[in-house]
Design an enzyme around this catalytic site. Structure first.
Site, PDB file in Angstrom:
ATOM      1  CD  GLU A 230       0.580  -5.003   2.348  1.00 49.87           C
ATOM      2  OE1 GLU A 230      -0.209  -4.094   2.008  1.00 49.87           O
ATOM      3  OE2 GLU A 230       1.503  -5.402   1.628  1.00 49.87           O
ATOM      4  CD  GLU A 293      -2.360   3.969  -1.985  1.00 52.78           C
ATOM      5  OE1 GLU A 293      -1.218   3.470  -1.972  1.00 52.78           O
ATOM      6  OE2 GLU A 293      -3.371   3.340  -1.621  1.00 52.78           O
TER       7      GLU A 293
END
Length: 464
Positions: A230, A293
């Site tokens: 990631e 987020e």
């Protein structure tokens, strides 16, 4: 979220060859069948204890989520859990067993050569990460890390690492500069130097990856490759997240992709590209937490690009800029004298029509060198067909997806959004690409944060 069929349509339209799933969703695996796309699936954290405590449970998991789908679905790796040591440390003691049990089930099905098994770690398990040569894993995890690394080594697998320069930058209290986090070019005196190795670091990403290599070497493991499972940058944030912007997200991901595809490698391992998954494919507007987020995606749920990645000098483009959504403007903080020189060149030898900048004309106001240079830079950029290298001007210009037009001053290329990403977009090398034919862009379906998170992977194919 788009349904699995729509997701696969996006992957195919963008000619994405690799995906990572955050789970092993049956509908998603069925939709991926017969596409040739290489798939990494995951054992979710909430299933880890069961798999790690029972060989039979692990075998059943492999039968249900792997054997039932191969070879139609091209599963090539299994990520067991996600950031287990830092998010659910109570499960750490069964982590290695979980990997062993999964691998044993693959061996029994004669799939162990095709499918690698590993587990993604947060980079925060690395202590004293700079200078990289002094880095080591948190010693309290040695009872887990040593047998884990032995298993990865014996099975020919790789260390999975999540690398987020955005968080390193945000948490550094000003020690890490934004340009260093974003892969922007640095003058030699701004590069970070490892005093032990004298290696020079021009970005956070390389420093973190090399810190992981040195941390493994500290435990006497020197031949295990790293895959970054990631990485990314948010495109929008709350008031206390001022650097979560579209421009910064675009800059980071574009530079990261270019860095990997060019096979630059890291200072410790030059020329060896670090295969990387970009987090993530879609924004998640319903996700709890901060605004940042919710905004790591490259696309919204309708498949419209949040921004256009700048990959032209790698011979590749994600969501091609057929809608003229990029502009070339003066870089923030650029030296006014250098801007003036670049402006003079653009309006002279560069053959830009700068008449809109004259007094009384639409783009005269605001009457300052940065505003005038931005118009001239953008005019030159579009005059040259947005070709690679036409938005530089000795480092005082930068590409942006924010339309700089204002009032009656309309910048070249400000046609606005039209159409969707599915029309004529491609991640395939262009006909004149210099990119290696063995290098392909990869999308990753599944991050650590939700059941179906999609990101992008860059794959150098050097470890398989």
């Amino acid at each position: 979220m788009p349904n699995p069929t729509q997701v696969v349509a996006l992957l195919k339209a963008q000619q994405i060859r690799h995906v990572r799933l955050n789970d092993a969703d049956r509908a998603m695996l069925i939709a991926l069948a017969n596409t040739g796309i290489q798939v990494t699936i995951s054992v979710p954290n909430n299933e880890l204890l069961g798999v790690g405590q029972s060989n039979a449970t692990a075998a059943n998991w492999v039968a249900r989520n792997v054997v039932a789908h191969v070879p139609a679905t091209n599963i090539t790796a299994i990520a067991v859990g996600s950031e287990v040591l830092t998010t659910i440390p109570n499960a750490a003691l069964v982590l290695v067993n979980a990997l062993k049990f999964i691998h044993s089930a693959l061996v029994a099905s004669n799939l162990d050569n095709q499918i690698k098994v590993s587990t993604p770690h947060s980079s925060s398990i690395i202590l004293d990460s700079f200078p990289p040569s002094q880095a080591f894993f948190n010693r309290s995890w040695d009872p887990v890390m040593v047998p884990l690394l032995k298993l990865l080594q014996s099975t020919g697998s790789y260390l999975m690492l999540n690398v987020y320069p955005y968080y390193d930058y945000m948490q550094s209290n000003g020690v890490i500069q934004l340009d260093y986090a974003l892969f922007r070019p640095l003058p030699p005196n701004k590069e970070a130097v490892d005093s032990n190795t004298l290696l020079h670091y021009t970005n956070v990403f390389d420093a973190v990856v090399d810190a992981a290599y040195f941390a493994m070497a500290f435990l006497n493991f020197t031949n295990i490759p790293i895959v970054v499972t990631e990485s990314g940058w948010p495109s929008k944030g709350d008031d206390n997240e001022p650097d979560a912007t579209i421009d910064n997200a675009n800059t980071y991901n574009s530079n990261l992709i270019r860095h990997v595809l060019n096979k630059t490698g890291t200072p410790k391992h030059p020329g060896i590209a670090v295969s990387t998954y970009i987090y993530e494919l879609y924004n998640e507007d319903l996700k709890p937490g901060s605004l940042a987020e919710k905004n790591w995606g490259l696309f919204d749920a309708n498949g419209v690009p949040v921004y256009i990645l700048h990959l032209t000098d790698s011979g590749l483009m994600l969501a091609n800029d057929t809608t003229n959504l990029t502009f070339c403007t003066a870089r923030d903080g650029a030296d006014p004298k250098m801007l003036q020189a670049a402006l003079d060149w653009a309006c002279g030898p560069g053959k830009v029509d700068c008449s809109p900048l004259l007094q009384g004309q639409p783009c005269y106001e605001p009457d300052n060198v940065a505003a005038h240079a931005s118009y001239a830079f953008d005019a030159y950029y579009h005059l040259k067909g947005m070709d690679s290298g036409t938005c530089n001007f000795n480092g005082v210009a930068a590409i942006t997806t924010t339309n700089p037009s204002h009032g009656s001053c309309i910048f070249p290329g400000s046609g606005g959004r039209n159409g969707t990403f599915l029309n004529g977009t491609s991640l395939a090398p262009s006909s004149n690409s210099t990119a290696s034919s063995s290098t392909s862009l990869i999308f990753h379906i599944g991050g650590v944060r939700s059941p179906l998170i999609i990101g992008i992977i860059l794959w150098s194919a050097v470890f398989f």
